[in-house]
Design a protein around this motif. Structure first.
Motif, PDB file in Angstrom:
ATOM      1  N   THR A 108       0.776  -1.206   0.139  1.00  0.00           N
ATOM      2  CA  THR A 108      -0.151   0.133  -0.007  1.00  0.00           C
ATOM      3  C   THR A 108       0.820   1.199   0.067  1.00  0.00           C
ATOM      4  O   THR A 108       0.312   2.538  -0.289  1.00  0.00           O
ATOM      5  CB  THR A 108      -0.938   0.057   1.128  1.00  0.00           C
ATOM      6  OG1 THR A 108      -0.223   0.087   2.350  1.00  0.00           O
ATOM      7  CG2 THR A 108      -1.913  -1.219   1.311  1.00  0.00           C
ATOM      8  N   LEU A 109       2.119   1.105   0.330  1.00  0.00           N
ATOM      9  CA  LEU A 109       3.059   2.099   0.259  1.00  0.00           C
ATOM     10  C   LEU A 109       3.543   2.394  -1.060  1.00  0.00           C
ATOM     11  O   LEU A 109       3.291   1.677  -2.109  1.00  0.00           O
ATOM     12  CB  LEU A 109       4.237   1.805   1.003  1.00  0.00           C
ATOM     13  CG  LEU A 109       3.970   1.814   2.478  1.00  0.00           C
ATOM     14  CD1 LEU A 109       4.964   1.372   3.454  1.00  0.00           C
ATOM     15  CD2 LEU A 109       3.015   2.705   3.246  1.00  0.00           C
ATOM     16  N   ASP A 110       4.387   3.827  -1.429  1.00  0.00           N
ATOM     17  CA  ASP A 110       5.010   3.903  -2.521  1.00  0.00           C
ATOM     18  C   ASP A 110       6.059   2.760  -3.045  1.00  0.00           C
ATOM     19  O   ASP A 110       6.460   2.214  -1.905  1.00  0.00           O
ATOM     20  CB  ASP A 110       5.722   5.349  -2.301  1.00  0.00           C
ATOM     21  CG  ASP A 110       6.623   5.602  -3.560  1.00  0.00           C
ATOM     22  OD1 ASP A 110       6.213   6.073  -4.592  1.00  0.00           O
ATOM     23  OD2 ASP A 110       7.816   5.207  -3.800  1.00  0.00           O
ATOM     24  N   ARG A 111       6.058   2.244  -4.278  1.00  0.00           N
ATOM     25  CA  ARG A 111       6.630   1.370  -4.540  1.00  0.00           C
ATOM     26  C   ARG A 111       8.252   1.162  -4.122  1.00  0.00           C
ATOM     27  O   ARG A 111       9.044   0.308  -3.580  1.00  0.00           O
ATOM     28  CB  ARG A 111       6.537   0.913  -6.045  1.00  0.00           C
ATOM     29  CG  ARG A 111       7.431  -0.351  -6.466  1.00  0.00           C
ATOM     30  CD  ARG A 111       7.095  -0.647  -8.016  1.00  0.00           C
ATOM     31  NE  ARG A 111       8.055  -1.806  -8.533  1.00  0.00           N
ATOM     32  CZ  ARG A 111       7.534  -3.040  -8.281  1.00  0.00           C
ATOM     33  NH1 ARG A 111       6.426  -3.301  -7.715  1.00  0.00           N
ATOM     34  NH2 ARG A 111       8.122  -3.896  -8.572  1.00  0.00           N
ATOM     35  N   SER A 112       8.900   2.529  -4.344  1.00  0.00           N
ATOM     36  CA  SER A 112      10.055   2.477  -3.798  1.00  0.00           C
ATOM     37  C   SER A 112      10.340   2.403  -2.235  1.00  0.00           C
ATOM     38  O   SER A 112      11.204   1.510  -2.071  1.00  0.00           O
ATOM     39  CB  SER A 112      10.597   3.897  -4.193  1.00  0.00           C
ATOM     40  OG  SER A 112      11.883   4.188  -3.806  1.00  0.00           O
ATOM     41  N   VAL A 113       9.280   2.715  -1.589  1.00  0.00           N
ATOM     42  CA  VAL A 113       9.337   2.534   0.099  1.00  0.00           C
ATOM     43  C   VAL A 113       9.161   1.079   0.072  1.00  0.00           C
ATOM     44  O   VAL A 113       9.758   0.532   1.100  1.00  0.00           O
ATOM     45  CB  VAL A 113       8.429   3.401   0.789  1.00  0.00           C
ATOM     46  CG1 VAL A 113       8.395   3.239   2.162  1.00  0.00           C
ATOM     47  CG2 VAL A 113       8.665   5.014   0.530  1.00  0.00           C
ATOM     48  N   ALA A 114       8.047   0.615  -0.574  1.00  0.00           N
ATOM     49  CA  ALA A 114       7.896  -0.835  -0.360  1.00  0.00           C
ATOM     50  C   ALA A 114       9.087  -1.810  -0.749  1.00  0.00           C
ATOM     51  O   ALA A 114       9.380  -2.750   0.187  1.00  0.00           O
ATOM     52  CB  ALA A 114       6.592  -1.324  -1.238  1.00  0.00           C
ATOM     53  N   SER A 115       9.796  -1.511  -1.665  1.00  0.00           N
ATOM     54  CA  SER A 115      10.937  -2.131  -2.024  1.00  0.00           C
ATOM     55  C   SER A 115      11.919  -2.107  -1.067  1.00  0.00           C
ATOM     56  O   SER A 115      12.749  -3.104  -0.529  1.00  0.00           O
ATOM     57  CB  SER A 115      11.332  -1.984  -3.377  1.00  0.00           C
ATOM     58  OG  SER A 115      10.252  -2.088  -4.465  1.00  0.00           O
ATOM     59  N   PHE A 116      12.129  -0.656  -0.502  1.00  0.00           N
ATOM     60  CA  PHE A 116      13.269  -0.624   0.422  1.00  0.00           C
ATOM     61  C   PHE A 116      12.923  -1.492   1.694  1.00  0.00           C
ATOM     62  O   PHE A 116      13.831  -2.005   2.179  1.00  0.00           O
ATOM     63  CB  PHE A 116      13.226   0.964   0.816  1.00  0.00           C
ATOM     64  CG  PHE A 116      14.316   1.373   1.858  1.00  0.00           C
ATOM     65  CD1 PHE A 116      15.750   0.914   1.572  1.00  0.00           C
ATOM     66  CD2 PHE A 116      13.785   2.067   2.783  1.00  0.00           C
ATOM     67  CE1 PHE A 116      16.475   1.541   2.536  1.00  0.00           C
ATOM     68  CE2 PHE A 116      14.791   2.479   3.929  1.00  0.00           C
ATOM     69  CZ  PHE A 116      16.296   2.261   3.652  1.00  0.00           C
ATOM     70  N   PHE A 117      11.715  -1.399   2.323  1.00  0.00           N
ATOM     71  CA  PHE A 117      11.413  -2.428   3.452  1.00  0.00           C
ATOM     72  C   PHE A 117      11.322  -3.689   2.887  1.00  0.00           C
ATOM     73  O   PHE A 117      11.697  -4.412   4.043  1.00  0.00           O
ATOM     74  CB  PHE A 117       9.963  -1.615   3.728  1.00  0.00           C
ATOM     75  CG  PHE A 117       9.685  -0.546   4.498  1.00  0.00           C
ATOM     76  CD1 PHE A 117      11.014   0.275   4.675  1.00  0.00           C
ATOM     77  CD2 PHE A 117       8.572   0.247   4.927  1.00  0.00           C
ATOM     78  CE1 PHE A 117      10.774   1.513   5.601  1.00  0.00           C
ATOM     79  CE2 PHE A 117       8.285   1.348   5.374  1.00  0.00           C
ATOM     80  CZ  PHE A 117       9.357   2.093   5.785  1.00  0.00           C
ATOM     81  N   GLY A 118      11.044  -3.990   1.844  1.00  0.00           N
ATOM     82  CA  GLY A 118      11.272  -5.432   1.549  1.00  0.00           C
ATOM     83  C   GLY A 118      12.525  -5.790   1.550  1.00  0.00           C
ATOM     84  O   GLY A 118      12.833  -7.148   2.145  1.00  0.00           O
TER      85      GLY A 118
END
Length: 240
Positions: A108-118
């Motif tokens: 649900t977050l911005d894709r860049s942030v989601a990838s970073f957290f991933g």
């Protein structure tokens, strides 16, 4: 060494020229950088090895680096040999490629942030695997484990940075203040606690020399200071 070197890609500056007997690494600052293997990828990556050749490995880059490091440490433990393993990951770093299953919880977050957290979640999982391996090999209590990062909040990802000003590439506290966890169960370091004295990565060499009771060259000069007495609770403050 298993991962990022970034201190020279050719002789005599490669890790194998600087004392590492086992070296699985990539050129320059990140996978897919200009000096790296052409069209290199986070999946099934090509890494340089200690004999100077390039070898392709199967899997996601962070998993591969942990796999290779743990296999090597396991061999040393089985042979009852002391070891030093340096595991500088290319994650979490751009380009932010990560298997979808790690990105999914943050979709649900911005894709860049989601990838970073991933990427961070994947690192966390691999640290757990490392912990299990050290236990199974019977060396957990006698192994000094240091976990730290190389800079503060990353650029290009707008996330909370512990309330500090600035981020990577800045001189504000948010650019250089990082976590540094040191664990050694059998090392008589006292109860788990926060040590609030400022320290830096150059302090680790003289500290490890003392903790591991190594015989240092008589002419050894270190830019850092020895943190051993601080870690053992023998003193509460460092000299100015």
């Amino acid at each position: 060494i298993f991962g990022k070197w970034h201190l020279g890609d050719v002789y005599p500056y490669r890790p194998q020229d600087r004392g590492f007997t086992k070296a699985i690494w990539y050129a320059s600052s990140h996978i897919s950088a200009a000096p790296d293997y052409w069209n290199n990828d986070y999946f099934d990556p090509h890494f340089r090895i200690e004999d100077g050749t390039v070898k392709q490995f199967k899997g996601y880059c962070t998993d591969v680096l942990f796999d290779e490091a743990m296999a090597w440490m396991g061999e040393r433990a089985k042979a009852h040999e002391p070891f030093f393993a340096y595991l500088p990951l290319n994650a979490a770093h751009g380009p932010r490629y990560v298997p979808d299953k790690y990105r999914e919880p943050y979709r649900t977050l911005d894709r860049s942030v989601a990838s970073f957290f991933g990427m961070i979640a994947n690192i966390d999982e691999n640290v757990g695997r490392l912990e299990k391996m050290l236990q199974q090999a019977g060396v957990r209590d006698d192994t000094v484990v240091i976990f730290m990062t190389d800079n503060g909040g990353t650029t290009g990802v707008n996330v909370f940075n512990a309330g500090m000003k600035g981020g990577k590439t800045t001189l504000w506290e948010g650019g250089h203040r990082v976590p540094c966890f040191i664990r050694w169960p059998a090392g008589r370091l006292g109860e788990p606690r926060d040590v609030k004295e400022p320290a830096q990565i150059q302090d680790l060499l003289p500290t490890l020399v003392e903790l591991c009771e190594l015989k240092a060259p008589s002419d050894l000069k270190c830019d850092g200071v020895n943190l051993a007495s601080l870690l053992r609770g023998e003193r509460s403050h460092l000299d100015d």
